[in-house]
Design an enzyme around this catalytic site. Structure first.
Site, mmCIF file in Angstrom:
data_model
loop_
_atom_site.group_PDB
_atom_site.id
_atom_site.type_symbol
_atom_site.label_atom_id
_atom_site.label_comp_id
_atom_site.label_asym_id
_atom_site.label_seq_id
_atom_site.Cartn_x
_atom_site.Cartn_y
_atom_site.Cartn_z
ATOM 1 C CG HIS A 78 -1.904 -1.049 1.287
ATOM 2 N ND1 HIS A 78 -1.619 -2.325 1.736
ATOM 3 C CD2 HIS A 78 -3.204 -1.051 0.921
ATOM 4 C CE1 HIS A 78 -2.709 -3.065 1.644
ATOM 5 N NE2 HIS A 78 -3.688 -2.319 1.150
ATOM 6 C CG MET A 114 7.131 -4.851 2.498
ATOM 7 S SD MET A 114 8.332 -6.205 2.532
ATOM 8 C CE MET A 114 9.088 -6.057 0.932
ATOM 9 C CG ASP A 129 25.694 3.445 -9.753
ATOM 10 O OD1 ASP A 129 26.078 2.879 -10.805
ATOM 11 O OD2 ASP A 129 25.373 4.651 -9.712
#
EC number: 4.6.1.17
Length: 159
Positions: A78, A114, A129
């Site tokens: 959500h 999450m 990166d």
């Protein structure tokens, strides 16, 4: 604790869980992970000598952005109104790693686990990166939910 998958309907098809009937409660999640690298890479990050710039500053912003966008990235999550995001880094020179911690808070009907996990993941990926030009051996490991509080399952410690 429920032992069934809540994101599946009675026919086994994916669905987004209805949370409207759940009460708003204070929610908090802490996620952690680590990125291992060569000692010279760790030193360059620590002294802000990487060619691409402030590695941890950019990783902090990436973690915050990722945390806020979790509902767009993970299909059954959500979208949430977050009330706080904290991103912490710790240099562990003995083990040649940077430990990452993301703490997320909200008041709402569903947890922020999450979101915290996404924040840690994006911080680690951003560090990777920004350092990959000098270190091809980096490893991202141990991304996990360390703690959570609020909601039906209450307090959980996973460390």
């Amino acid at each position: 604790m429920v032992d069934e998958f809540t994101h599946l309907d009675n026919q086994g098809k994916a669905r987004m869980v209805e949370i409207n009937q759940k009460p708003d409660t204070s929610r908090r999640a802490v996620a952690r992970g680590s990125i291992y690298m060569k000692a010279n890479t760790l030193q360059k990050v620590k002294t802000n000598e990487m060619e691409k710039g402030d590695v941890l500053g950019v990783a902090r912003v990436a973690a915050i952005m990722g945390t806020k966008r979790t509902g767009d990235l993970i299909p059954m999550c959500h979208p949430l109104m977050l009330t706080g995001i904290e991103v912490n880094f710790n240099f562990d020179e003995e083990n040649c790693k940077i430990d990452i911690e993301v703490i997320v808070k909200t008041t709402g009907k569903t947890g922020v686990e999450m979101e915290a996990l996404t924040g840690v993941s994006l911080a680690a990926l951003t560090i990777y990166d920004m350092c990959k030009s000098i270190d091809k051996t980096m490893k991202i490991e141990h991304i996990r939910l360390a703690k959570k509080s609020g909601g039906q399952s209450g307090e959980i410690e996973n460390e």
